[in-house]
Write an enzyme that holds these catalytic residues in place. Structure first.
Site, short mmCIF file in Angstrom:
data_model
loop_
_atom_site.label_atom_id
_atom_site.label_comp_id
_atom_site.label_asym_id
_atom_site.label_seq_id
_atom_site.Cartn_x
_atom_site.Cartn_y
_atom_site.Cartn_z
N CYS A 1 -41.91 -67.88 -32.81
CA CYS A 1 -42.13 -69.32 -32.70
C CYS A 1 -40.88 -70.12 -33.01
O CYS A 1 -39.93 -69.61 -33.59
CB CYS A 1 -43.22 -69.77 -33.69
SG CYS A 1 -44.77 -68.90 -33.50
N GLY B 1 -40.45 -69.63 -28.10
CA GLY B 1 -41.87 -69.45 -27.82
C GLY B 1 -42.28 -70.23 -26.60
O GLY B 1 -42.01 -71.42 -26.53
N ASN C 1 -43.21 -69.73 -38.30
CA ASN C 1 -42.40 -68.78 -37.55
C ASN C 1 -42.24 -67.54 -38.41
O ASN C 1 -41.77 -67.61 -39.54
CB ASN C 1 -41.02 -69.38 -37.23
CG ASN C 1 -40.12 -68.39 -36.51
OD1 ASN C 1 -40.59 -67.50 -35.82
ND2 ASN C 1 -38.82 -68.54 -36.68
N GLY C 2 -42.63 -66.39 -37.86
CA GLY C 2 -42.55 -65.14 -38.60
C GLY C 2 -43.87 -64.40 -38.57
O GLY C 2 -44.81 -64.80 -37.90
N CYS D 1 -32.30 -61.90 -40.28
CA CYS D 1 -32.46 -61.04 -39.12
C CYS D 1 -31.17 -60.97 -38.31
O CYS D 1 -30.68 -61.98 -37.79
CB CYS D 1 -33.59 -61.57 -38.24
SG CYS D 1 -33.78 -60.72 -36.67
N TYR E 1 -29.29 -62.00 -30.09
CA TYR E 1 -30.05 -62.39 -28.91
C TYR E 1 -30.95 -63.61 -29.09
O TYR E 1 -31.00 -64.47 -28.21
CB TYR E 1 -30.90 -61.19 -28.47
CG TYR E 1 -31.89 -61.47 -27.37
CD1 TYR E 1 -31.46 -61.73 -26.08
CD2 TYR E 1 -33.26 -61.46 -27.62
CE1 TYR E 1 -32.37 -61.98 -25.05
CE2 TYR E 1 -34.17 -61.70 -26.60
CZ TYR E 1 -33.73 -61.96 -25.32
OH TYR E 1 -34.62 -62.21 -24.33
N SER F 1 -27.84 -64.74 -22.19
CA SER F 1 -27.38 -64.36 -23.53
C SER F 1 -26.32 -63.28 -23.51
O SER F 1 -25.70 -63.00 -24.53
CB SER F 1 -28.57 -63.92 -24.40
OG SER F 1 -29.17 -62.76 -23.88
N ASP G 1 -24.54 -56.87 -21.40
CA ASP G 1 -25.84 -57.39 -21.79
C ASP G 1 -25.97 -57.24 -23.30
O ASP G 1 -25.18 -56.53 -23.94
CB ASP G 1 -26.96 -56.64 -21.07
CG ASP G 1 -28.25 -57.46 -20.96
OD1 ASP G 1 -28.32 -58.55 -21.54
OD2 ASP G 1 -29.18 -56.99 -20.28
N ASP G 2 -26.98 -57.91 -23.88
CA ASP G 2 -27.10 -57.91 -25.34
C ASP G 2 -27.86 -56.70 -25.88
O ASP G 2 -27.61 -56.25 -26.99
CB ASP G 2 -27.80 -59.19 -25.80
CG ASP G 2 -29.18 -59.32 -25.20
OD1 ASP G 2 -30.13 -58.85 -25.82
OD2 ASP G 2 -29.30 -59.88 -24.09
N CYS H 1 -40.40 -54.36 -34.76
CA CYS H 1 -40.24 -55.36 -35.81
C CYS H 1 -41.60 -55.82 -36.31
O CYS H 1 -42.53 -56.01 -35.52
CB CYS H 1 -39.44 -56.56 -35.27
SG CYS H 1 -39.28 -57.93 -36.45
N CYS I 1 -31.27 -58.00 -42.33
CA CYS I 1 -32.27 -57.03 -41.91
C CYS I 1 -31.89 -56.50 -40.54
O CYS I 1 -31.74 -57.26 -39.59
CB CYS I 1 -33.66 -57.68 -41.84
SG CYS I 1 -34.92 -56.57 -41.13
N CYS J 1 -34.82 -52.98 -36.87
CA CYS J 1 -35.09 -52.58 -35.48
C CYS J 1 -34.02 -51.62 -34.96
O CYS J 1 -34.24 -50.91 -33.98
CB CYS J 1 -35.22 -53.80 -34.58
SG CYS J 1 -33.79 -54.91 -34.57
#
Length: 522
Positions: free
Chosen positions: A23, A50, A124-125, A271, A277, A318, A380-381, A417, A468, A471
């Site tokens: 979000c 979002g 958000n989260g 994060c 990204y 991106s 690419d990312d 994640c 963090c 991932c």
């Protein structure tokens, strides 16, 4: 459900699902201003975070009105709907579902009663202790109804299945304290990732979990304050960035000014994928300009994985900063070899089989005159399933590329994640089961190079122990839901490595789209 592009790279194939952030949130306290319009434009800047639903709640000091619906920000709101939202405080939200289905009932901001008025909240989260919290909320609501102290249905009882509604319910559950005091207690009990904006009739609040996983920033207006997920949202509404909301901090803004308190000690774990990204390149996180971080990733990528080639081209959008960095460090000319349709947006029309066979061309088209006969470095990312890269490589070869060398400005994504990004399951993540050479063969590239984890982290200019990167590594700084089974990767001290497939079952999304529209005035 099809979602709009925003600036995302990975939703380029029909039905292909890339990493999505949960979000974007914004809160505005600005007497005398059109706060609903400020929130609207802030959400517009956060649309990439979002694309499933959008909503704005506004307080005029006496009551809170919320307007929300399924769709992009520009689809949900118009001059007429914004004109009904009068007041001096606003909370806005743009949603992508991670927990709770993509339904109108789950759109935010959520509303809940308190002993002193109403609370409206955007989140958000993802929480990792939502099952325990849900049991507590359900028991409390049942008890209140049995005692006759609750009338009407709560959002939870009306079908809201998100973890956000649990926070809203808990904030309204203590009749002996004002919202601010209750919030300090409730926020300390939440586990996982949360960047929150919420309000009652008189005060705007902002809070960030003790780890600061998701970004949240404070900005100053001439006539008030703004809190938003990214500094890009502050820019668009004319606010000056003041600082990040600190991990474990609760901010309150009202007629008496701004005050801050702490509900938990800070244990920063921002994060790293925000830098890779998720965030807009023109945003700043923890003092680092995201665009600059991505350019540094590209430069390091060129140093780690050089190749003889004629052109460096990005996968828009991106992949662009990293491609610029790769070209700069390698000396290979940068070029635009792919054109993205910026107006595809969100469509509810499934492509026909004929169009589906065109795949990626619905959103990307090669510039034949640029790439024909050239040896290409395609930047690419990240690679998620590999389907997009496979289609992209094939398309470039069909357009006449002599060689296609894929370079990825992050290390391989191998784990899901639990903190607000919706990746594919681990079984679907191509790098979780294949090595780099196997992935290269799978996507059909002449060569493939990933940025090392160390260089990726270094490019953020943040301390490695304050990020963090679960991932990429499988080491989770916050315990995922329920599972406590040691996984195949050793966990650094104070972190967790788990059987994440068992844990992921806790976060499976349910429900179906419901395009109903409503205005709620408690």
């Amino acid at each position: 459900m099809p979602r709009g592009d925003g600036l995302l790279n990975h939703d380029l194939l029909p039905g292909e699902k890339g990493p999505q952030d949960a979000c974007g949130v914004i809160g505005v306290w600005a007497p005398g201003e059109e706060v609903a319009k400020l929130a609207y434009f802030g959400l517009y800047a956060l649309q990439h975070r979002g694309q499933e639903a959008a909503g704005i709640a506004v307080s005029n000091g006496r009551q809170i009105t919320v307007y929300k619906d399924m769709g992009l920000v520009a689809q949900v709101f118009d001059e007429s709907s914004l004109g009904t939202l009068k007041g001096h405080i606003a909370v806005g939200h743009a949603r992508y579902s991670t927990t709770g289905g993509s339904t109108w009932e789950n759109a935010q901001p959520t509303l809940g009663p308190t002993a002193w008025g109403t609370v409206a909240l955007g989140h958000n989260g993802n929480l990792t202790n939502s099952e325990q919290l849900r049991e507590r909320v359900v028991a409390h609501e049942a008890s209140s109804r049995a005692e006759g102290t609750r009338s009407g249905l709560s959002e939870l009882e009306r079908g809201n299945t998100t973890d956000t509604v649990l926070i809203t319910s808990l904030l309204g559950g203590d009749p002996s304290n004002r919202l601010e005091e209750t919030a300090r207690t409730v926020l300390a009990e939440l586990e996982g990732a949360f960047s929150l904006v919420f309000m009652d009739e008189h005060t705007l609040y902002a809070a960030r979990d003790r780890h600061g996983v998701r970004p949240l920033v404070l900005g100053r207006l001439d006539s008030g304050w703004v809190v938003a997920s990214e500094t890009a949202a502050l820019d668009i509404v004319g606010a000056t960035a003041v600082r990040d909301v600190e991990p474990g901090e609760l901010i309150a803004i009202d007629a008496d000014g701004i005050r801050t308190s702490r509900f938990a000690p800070a244990e920063p774990k921002g994060c790293v994928f925000e830098y890779v990204y998720l965030a807009r390149p023109d945003s700043r996180i923890a003092g680092t300009v995201v665009h600059s971080a991505r350019v540094r990733m590209g430069r390091s990528l060129a140093q780690e994985h050089p190749v003889e080639a004629d052109l460096v081209i990005p996968v828009p959008e991106s992949g662009t900063p990293a491609a610029i960095g790769y070209a700069d460090a390698s000396g290979i000319p940068y070029a635009q070899g792919l054109v993205k349709n910026s107006y595809v947006g969100r469509t509810f029309i499934s492509p026909s089989q004929t169009l589906r066979q065109l795949g990626i061309r619905l959103k990307l088209n090669p510039l034949r005159e640029v790439i024909q006969g050239k040896r290409l470095v395609v930047v690419d990312d990240s690679i998620v399933r590999g389907n997009t890269q496979r289609a992209l490589v094939r398309m470039l070869r069909e357009a006449g590329a002599a060689e296609v060398h894929v370079r990825i400005s992050s290390s391989p994504v191998t784990w899901p994640c639990f903190y607000g990004i919706d990746f594919a399951s681990r079984a679907e993540l191509i790098a979780s089961g294949l090595g780099v050479e196997e992935i290269r063969a799978n996507v059909g590239a002449d060569s493939l190079g990933y940025l090392s984890h160390e260089a990726m982290v270094a490019a953020t200019e943040q301390p490695a122990d304050q990020l963090c990167s679960a991932c990429f590594t499988g080491s989770y700084p916050i315990a995922p839901p329920r599972a406590r089974v040691p996984g195949p990767q050793p966990a650094p001290q104070g972190q967790f490595a788990f059987d994440v497939e068992t844990a992921r079952a806790e976060a499976v999304r349910t429900g179906s789209q419901d395009g109903a529209r409503d205005v709620v005035t408690p």
